[in-house]
Design an enzyme around this catalytic site. Sequence first.
Site, PDB file in Angstrom:
ATOM      1  N   HIS A  50       0.840  -1.192   0.000  1.00 56.00           N
ATOM      2  CA  HIS A  50       0.000   0.000   0.000  1.00 56.00           C
ATOM      3  C   HIS A  50       0.882   1.253   0.000  1.00 56.00           C
ATOM      4  O   HIS A  50       2.101   1.168   0.186  1.00 56.00           O
ATOM      5  CB  HIS A  50      -0.952   0.003   1.210  1.00 56.00           C
ATOM      6  CG  HIS A  50      -0.271  -0.036   2.532  1.00 56.00           C
ATOM      7  ND1 HIS A  50      -0.260  -1.136   3.357  1.00 56.00           N
ATOM      8  CD2 HIS A  50       0.442   0.910   3.191  1.00 56.00           C
ATOM      9  CE1 HIS A  50       0.422  -0.866   4.457  1.00 56.00           C
ATOM     10  NE2 HIS A  50       0.858   0.368   4.377  1.00 56.00           N
TER      11      HIS A  50
HETATM   12  P1  TYD Z   1      -1.771  -2.759   7.669  1.00 55.77           P
HETATM   13  O1  TYD Z   1      -1.220  -1.386   7.773  1.00 55.77           O
HETATM   14  O2  TYD Z   1      -2.511  -3.125   6.414  1.00 55.77           O
HETATM   15  O3  TYD Z   1      -0.593  -3.838   7.923  1.00 55.77           O
HETATM   16  P2  TYD Z   1       0.617  -4.331   6.970  1.00 55.77           P
HETATM   17  O4  TYD Z   1       0.960  -3.195   6.070  1.00 55.77           O
HETATM   18  O5  TYD Z   1       1.702  -4.707   7.914  1.00 55.77           O
HETATM   19  O6  TYD Z   1       0.167  -5.515   6.189  1.00 55.77           O
HETATM   20  O7  TYD Z   1      -2.684  -3.018   8.949  1.00 55.77           O
HETATM   21  C1  TYD Z   1      -3.214  -4.295   9.251  1.00 55.77           C
HETATM   22  C2  TYD Z   1      -4.566  -4.105   9.917  1.00 55.77           C
HETATM   23  O8  TYD Z   1      -4.429  -3.397  11.151  1.00 55.77           O
HETATM   24  C3  TYD Z   1      -5.551  -3.296   9.064  1.00 55.77           C
HETATM   25  O9  TYD Z   1      -6.839  -3.873   9.252  1.00 55.77           O
HETATM   26  C4  TYD Z   1      -5.519  -1.929   9.667  1.00 55.77           C
HETATM   27  C5  TYD Z   1      -5.203  -2.200  11.123  1.00 55.77           C
HETATM   28  N1  TYD Z   1      -4.435  -1.127  11.779  1.00 55.77           N
HETATM   29  C6  TYD Z   1      -5.007  -0.370  12.781  1.00 55.77           C
HETATM   30  O10 TYD Z   1      -6.188  -0.570  13.151  1.00 55.77           O
HETATM   31  N2  TYD Z   1      -4.264   0.603  13.388  1.00 55.77           N
HETATM   32  C7  TYD Z   1      -2.984   0.870  13.026  1.00 55.77           C
HETATM   33  O11 TYD Z   1      -2.335   1.769  13.611  1.00 55.77           O
HETATM   34  C8  TYD Z   1      -2.400   0.096  11.965  1.00 55.77           C
HETATM   35  C9  TYD Z   1      -0.987   0.344  11.500  1.00 55.77           C
HETATM   36  C10 TYD Z   1      -3.159  -0.884  11.371  1.00 55.77           C
END
Ligand code: TYD
Length: 138
Positions: A50
């Site tokens: 992303h």
């Molecule tokens: P995401 O940023 O997509 O993780 P990665 O990039 O490591 O794969 O986040 C994973 C999940 O956690 C997504 O449902 C959003 C949630 N999330 C929060 O609720 N708060 C936060 O501060 C973060 C970073 C993620």
Amino acid sequence: MRIHDFHKRNAESPDLGSLVFFEANRDIPFAFKRVYYTYGVKEGIIRGHHAHKALEQLLICVYGAIEIMCDDGEKKECTVLDDPAKGLYVGTGIWHTMKWLKDDSVLLVLASEYYDESDYIRDYDEFIRLVKEGYWKR
Ligand code: TYD
């Protein structure tokens, strides 16, 4: 994308380890409002996929080794984080992935804003469209 070297204090004896620190706005280019970390990930797993509209982040591998791929829509750059005394700044409008090079490596992230799902761009085609539109001033 830029690597930041943090301040490091080695104890007198190697068994006592090291202490690392950095300060918002002084050692990294923003003040952080949020900290999160990812752990318990197996080698070979890739997370991320992303970009962010307005969020700035600093990524630190506090244990293990993680490869970060950053794509500004024109070129891709990979950086291996395997030193807890270094952090990678990832600014706005950078598509990124994080690949675990060792089991149980820990990724610590400092973020400039509170969590906001609407700041995420999770579709690569949309990311490229925004780059071409000049959404981010480069
Ligand atoms: P995401 O940023 O997509 O993780 P990665 O990039 O490591 O794969 O986040 C994973 C999940 O956690 C997504 O449902 C959003 C949630 N999330 C929060 O609720 N708060 C936060 O501060 C973060 C970073 C993620």
